[in-house]
Design a protein around this motif. Structure first.
Motif, mmCIF file in Angstrom:
data_model
loop_
_atom_site.group_PDB
_atom_site.id
_atom_site.type_symbol
_atom_site.label_atom_id
_atom_site.label_comp_id
_atom_site.label_asym_id
_atom_site.label_seq_id
_atom_site.Cartn_x
_atom_site.Cartn_y
_atom_site.Cartn_z
ATOM 1 N N MET A 24 0.829 -1.215 0.000
ATOM 2 C CA MET A 24 0.000 0.000 0.000
ATOM 3 C C MET A 24 0.858 1.258 0.000
ATOM 4 S SD MET A 24 -3.147 -0.774 -0.212
ATOM 5 C CE MET A 24 -3.931 0.733 0.294
ATOM 6 N N PHE A 25 1.930 1.259 0.778
ATOM 7 C CA PHE A 25 2.798 2.428 0.825
ATOM 8 C C PHE A 25 3.383 2.728 -0.550
ATOM 9 C CE2 PHE A 25 7.155 4.027 1.079
ATOM 10 C CZ PHE A 25 6.900 5.267 1.625
ATOM 11 N N MET A 27 2.350 1.769 -3.483
ATOM 12 C CA MET A 27 1.315 2.119 -4.459
ATOM 13 C C MET A 27 0.879 3.568 -4.293
ATOM 14 S SD MET A 27 -1.046 -1.279 -4.646
ATOM 15 C CE MET A 27 -2.349 -0.433 -5.479
ATOM 16 N N LEU A 28 0.782 4.032 -3.065
ATOM 17 C CA LEU A 28 0.355 5.404 -2.830
ATOM 18 C C LEU A 28 1.488 6.408 -3.029
ATOM 19 C CD1 LEU A 28 -1.896 4.852 0.307
ATOM 20 C CD2 LEU A 28 -2.616 5.261 -2.048
ATOM 21 N N ALA A 29 2.708 5.989 -2.828
ATOM 22 C CA ALA A 29 3.846 6.906 -2.942
ATOM 23 C C ALA A 29 4.296 7.100 -4.377
ATOM 24 C CB ALA A 29 5.014 6.400 -2.103
ATOM 25 N N SER A 30 3.981 6.176 -5.250
ATOM 26 C CA SER A 30 4.438 6.302 -6.637
ATOM 27 C C SER A 30 3.309 6.801 -7.518
ATOM 28 C CB SER A 30 4.942 4.952 -7.151
ATOM 29 O OG SER A 30 3.886 4.027 -7.166
ATOM 30 N N THR A 31 3.689 7.318 -8.654
ATOM 31 C CA THR A 31 2.712 7.803 -9.617
ATOM 32 C C THR A 31 2.886 7.039 -10.916
ATOM 33 O OG1 THR A 31 1.913 9.712 -10.819
ATOM 34 C CG2 THR A 31 4.244 9.707 -10.307
#
Length: 121
Positions: A24-25, A27-31
């Motif tokens: 989750m980290f 996935m949310l931290a990357s674009t």
């Protein structure tokens, strides 16, 4: 006599929780979207010659913009280029021109169909 030590089976729940949190980290931290790309070619010797009648020269300064020596604004530059129907633009950068100003110019030039911008070093 000593009793044998009985081992508990390892629980996979905590390991799965940690892996899920890491997933989750990241996935949310990357674009996954691409940023705006501004294609341009740098000036180099040995490239094919461009007809002088179809060549225009844009000089970009920190506070100024000129087309073939005539001072313009960003808004009037696009209309002037469309009137001249020039397929090739040479862009010369003045001293102290920042990359954001060059990017603004290249975005405006990109809106003119069939136009190629070449940035001189």
């Amino acid at each position: 006599m000593r009793r044998p030590i009985r081992r508990r089976p390892l629980s996979m729940t905590s390991l799965i929780d940690v892996i899920f949190l890491l997933l989750m980290f990241f996935m949310l931290a990357s674009t996954f979207t691409r940023t705006t790309e501004l294609p341009f070619s740098a000036g180099a010797s040995g490239q094919g010659s461009v007809a002088q009648s179809k060549l225009v020269f844009v000089r970009l300064g920190p506070d100024s913009l000129s087309l073939n020596g005539t001072a313009l604004t960003f808004e009037s530059l696009v209309s002037q280029l469309q009137e001249r129907k020039a397929p090739h633009v040479l862009v010369s950068l003045g001293a102290q021109v920042d990359s954001q100003r060059l990017a603004d110019l290249l975005i405006r030039l990109k809106s003119v169909p069939g136009l190629q911008a070449q940035v001189l070093g």
